[in-house]
Every structure is written in structure tokens, then in C-alpha cells.
Scaffold this motif. Sequence first.
Motif, PDB file in Angstrom:
ATOM      1  N   PHE A 128      27.778 -11.380  -3.051  1.00 38.69           N
ATOM      2  CA  PHE A 128      28.832 -10.759  -3.834  1.00 38.69           C
ATOM      3  C   PHE A 128      29.767  -9.937  -2.957  1.00 38.69           C
ATOM      4  CE2 PHE A 128      25.425 -11.854  -6.644  1.00 38.69           C
ATOM      5  CZ  PHE A 128      26.105 -12.512  -7.648  1.00 38.69           C
ATOM      6  N   GLU A 129      30.981  -9.770  -3.427  1.00 36.77           N
ATOM      7  CA  GLU A 129      32.054  -9.134  -2.664  1.00 36.77           C
ATOM      8  C   GLU A 129      31.639  -7.783  -2.077  1.00 36.77           C
ATOM      9  OE1 GLU A 129      36.847  -8.489  -3.256  1.00 36.77           O
ATOM     10  OE2 GLU A 129      35.599  -8.683  -5.037  1.00 36.77           O
ATOM     11  N   GLU A 130      30.911  -6.989  -2.817  1.00 42.32           N
ATOM     12  CA  GLU A 130      30.528  -5.657  -2.330  1.00 42.32           C
ATOM     13  C   GLU A 130      29.500  -5.712  -1.199  1.00 42.32           C
ATOM     14  OE1 GLU A 130      28.055  -6.381  -6.117  1.00 42.32           O
ATOM     15  OE2 GLU A 130      30.147  -6.683  -5.539  1.00 42.32           O
ATOM     16  N   ASP A 131      28.862  -6.869  -0.996  1.00 39.83           N
ATOM     17  CA  ASP A 131      27.846  -7.023   0.047  1.00 39.83           C
ATOM     18  C   ASP A 131      28.321  -7.869   1.226  1.00 39.83           C
ATOM     19  OD1 ASP A 131      26.025  -5.652  -1.625  1.00 39.83           O
ATOM     20  OD2 ASP A 131      25.551  -7.532  -2.652  1.00 39.83           O
ATOM     21  N   ILE A 132      29.540  -8.388   1.176  1.00 39.40           N
ATOM     22  CA  ILE A 132      29.962  -9.394   2.146  1.00 39.40           C
ATOM     23  C   ILE A 132      30.042  -8.855   3.571  1.00 39.40           C
ATOM     24  CG2 ILE A 132      32.485  -9.200   1.920  1.00 39.40           C
ATOM     25  CD1 ILE A 132      30.571 -12.508   1.937  1.00 39.40           C
ATOM     26  N   LEU A 133      30.442  -7.615   3.771  1.00 36.73           N
ATOM     27  CA  LEU A 133      30.537  -7.071   5.127  1.00 36.73           C
ATOM     28  C   LEU A 133      29.157  -6.916   5.758  1.00 36.73           C
ATOM     29  CD1 LEU A 133      33.445  -4.483   4.778  1.00 36.73           C
ATOM     30  CD2 LEU A 133      33.505  -6.757   5.831  1.00 36.73           C
ATOM     31  N   SER A 134      28.193  -6.430   5.005  1.00 36.78           N
ATOM     32  CA  SER A 134      26.821  -6.316   5.525  1.00 36.78           C
ATOM     33  C   SER A 134      26.239  -7.690   5.809  1.00 36.78           C
ATOM     34  CB  SER A 134      25.928  -5.583   4.523  1.00 36.78           C
ATOM     35  OG  SER A 134      26.365  -4.265   4.346  1.00 36.78           O
ATOM     36  N   PHE A 135      26.492  -8.642   4.923  1.00 37.36           N
ATOM     37  CA  PHE A 135      26.026 -10.012   5.123  1.00 37.36           C
ATOM     38  C   PHE A 135      26.635 -10.593   6.399  1.00 37.36           C
ATOM     39  CE2 PHE A 135      26.461 -14.601   4.600  1.00 37.36           C
ATOM     40  CZ  PHE A 135      25.173 -14.970   4.274  1.00 37.36           C
ATOM     41  N   ASN A 136      27.943 -10.388   6.592  1.00 43.00           N
ATOM     42  CA  ASN A 136      28.635 -10.887   7.777  1.00 43.00           C
ATOM     43  C   ASN A 136      28.047 -10.274   9.042  1.00 43.00           C
ATOM     44  OD1 ASN A 136      30.806 -12.405   9.059  1.00 43.00           O
ATOM     45  ND2 ASN A 136      31.733 -10.411   9.459  1.00 43.00           N
ATOM     46  N   ASP A 137      27.777  -8.980   9.033  1.00 39.46           N
ATOM     47  CA  ASP A 137      27.171  -8.324  10.200  1.00 39.46           C
ATOM     48  C   ASP A 137      25.806  -8.933  10.527  1.00 39.46           C
ATOM     49  OD1 ASP A 137      29.346  -6.638  10.463  1.00 39.46           O
ATOM     50  OD2 ASP A 137      28.366  -4.926   9.481  1.00 39.46           O
ATOM     51  N   GLY A 138      24.980  -9.101   9.510  1.00 38.47           N
ATOM     52  CA  GLY A 138      23.654  -9.686   9.717  1.00 38.47           C
ATOM     53  C   GLY A 138      23.738 -11.106  10.229  1.00 38.47           C
ATOM     54  N   LEU A 139      24.656 -11.889   9.679  1.00 39.05           N
ATOM     55  CA  LEU A 139      24.825 -13.277  10.118  1.00 39.05           C
ATOM     56  C   LEU A 139      25.291 -13.329  11.571  1.00 39.05           C
ATOM     57  CD1 LEU A 139      24.799 -16.299   9.482  1.00 39.05           C
ATOM     58  CD2 LEU A 139      27.129 -16.039   8.618  1.00 39.05           C
ATOM     59  N   LYS A 140      26.272 -12.503  11.932  1.00 38.90           N
ATOM     60  CA  LYS A 140      26.750 -12.474  13.319  1.00 38.90           C
ATOM     61  C   LYS A 140      25.625 -12.084  14.271  1.00 38.90           C
ATOM     62  CE  LYS A 140      30.366  -9.831  12.842  1.00 38.90           C
ATOM     63  NZ  LYS A 140      31.613  -9.069  13.078  1.00 38.90           N
ATOM     64  N   ASN A 141      24.808 -11.109  13.897  1.00 30.91           N
ATOM     65  CA  ASN A 141      23.686 -10.693  14.741  1.00 30.91           C
ATOM     66  C   ASN A 141      22.676 -11.823  14.917  1.00 30.91           C
ATOM     67  OD1 ASN A 141      24.785  -8.142  15.074  1.00 30.91           O
ATOM     68  ND2 ASN A 141      23.566  -7.240  13.433  1.00 30.91           N
ATOM     69  N   ALA A 142      22.369 -12.531  13.844  1.00 29.40           N
ATOM     70  CA  ALA A 142      21.413 -13.638  13.909  1.00 29.40           C
ATOM     71  C   ALA A 142      21.952 -14.772  14.780  1.00 29.40           C
ATOM     72  CB  ALA A 142      21.089 -14.151  12.506  1.00 29.40           C
ATOM     73  N   VAL A 143      23.220 -15.109  14.622  1.00 30.53           N
ATOM     74  CA  VAL A 143      23.826 -16.184  15.427  1.00 30.53           C
ATOM     75  C   VAL A 143      23.861 -15.774  16.894  1.00 30.53           C
ATOM     76  CG1 VAL A 143      25.974 -17.438  15.882  1.00 30.53           C
ATOM     77  CG2 VAL A 143      25.159 -17.174  13.527  1.00 30.53           C
ATOM     78  N   SER A 144      24.224 -14.530  17.160  1.00 28.71           N
ATOM     79  CA  SER A 144      24.250 -14.029  18.538  1.00 28.71           C
ATOM     80  C   SER A 144      22.870 -14.123  19.175  1.00 28.71           C
ATOM     81  CB  SER A 144      24.749 -12.586  18.550  1.00 28.71           C
ATOM     82  OG  SER A 144      24.725 -12.065  19.849  1.00 28.71           O
ATOM     83  N   PHE A 145      21.834 -13.767  18.430  1.00 24.13           N
ATOM     84  CA  PHE A 145      20.459 -13.846  18.937  1.00 24.13           C
ATOM     85  C   PHE A 145      20.074 -15.287  19.260  1.00 24.13           C
ATOM     86  CE2 PHE A 145      15.914 -14.382  18.435  1.00 24.13           C
ATOM     87  CZ  PHE A 145      15.415 -13.401  19.264  1.00 24.13           C
ATOM     88  N   ILE A 146      20.421 -16.224  18.384  1.00 24.98           N
ATOM     89  CA  ILE A 146      20.080 -17.632  18.592  1.00 24.98           C
ATOM     90  C   ILE A 146      20.797 -18.182  19.827  1.00 24.98           C
ATOM     91  CG2 ILE A 146      20.443 -19.960  17.654  1.00 24.98           C
ATOM     92  CD1 ILE A 146      19.927 -18.708  14.857  1.00 24.98           C
ATOM     93  N   LEU A 147      22.032 -17.779  20.053  1.00 23.37           N
ATOM     94  CA  LEU A 147      22.829 -18.327  21.143  1.00 23.37           C
ATOM     95  C   LEU A 147      22.550 -17.694  22.496  1.00 23.37           C
ATOM     96  CD1 LEU A 147      26.249 -18.768  19.337  1.00 23.37           C
ATOM     97  CD2 LEU A 147      24.491 -20.496  19.772  1.00 23.37           C
ATOM     98  N   LYS A 148      21.713 -16.680  22.547  1.00 22.09           N
ATOM     99  CA  LYS A 148      21.382 -16.036  23.820  1.00 22.09           C
ATOM    100  C   LYS A 148      20.541 -16.947  24.687  1.00 22.09           C
ATOM    101  CE  LYS A 148      21.476 -11.191  22.595  1.00 22.09           C
ATOM    102  NZ  LYS A 148      20.706  -9.993  22.446  1.00 22.09           N
TER     103      LYS A 148
END
Length: 74
Positions: free
Chosen positions: A54-74
Motif C-alpha cells: 500500500f502507498e503508505e508502506d511503499i518507501l519502506s518496501f523500496n528500501d528493503g527491496l534495494k537492500n536485498a538486491v544489493s546483498f544478492i549482487l555482492k
Amino acid sequence: MSTEKKELFSEKIRAGSRTYFFDVKKSANGSKYLVINESKKVGESREHNRIMVFEEDILSFNDGLKNAVSFILK
């Protein structure tokens, strides 16, 4: 009162035996939300999974997703 949900954006990504759908929708009250669908072939049928962000959670979701992708690509 209408409960119609308007689709604002849609993108389909094919990845091997899986297909991902990213849809941004607008609810009847005007708030936006993201729906991520996964469809994968299992035997002769397809299995579907869905997550809604939901819209009110999208920034936190985006942060978590970016962190997870960054971890996988290391």
C-alpha cells in the motif's frame, strides 16, 4: 459507492518458467497501491502468488527491496 479499482501502470517480466506482473492500481478512495503477481508452471498447471504493497508502506518496501538486491549482487 463504486468499488472499482483503476489500473494506472502494468509491466510483465518473463524469467524462465516464471512470469512477474507489477501493477499499480488506484482504489475507489484514491489511494495507490502496488500489486506484484508471480505465475509459475507447476506440472501441467500454473501456480499464482500475490503481494500487495500500500502507498503508505511503499518507501519502506523500496528500501528493503534495494537492500536485498544489493546483498544478492555482492
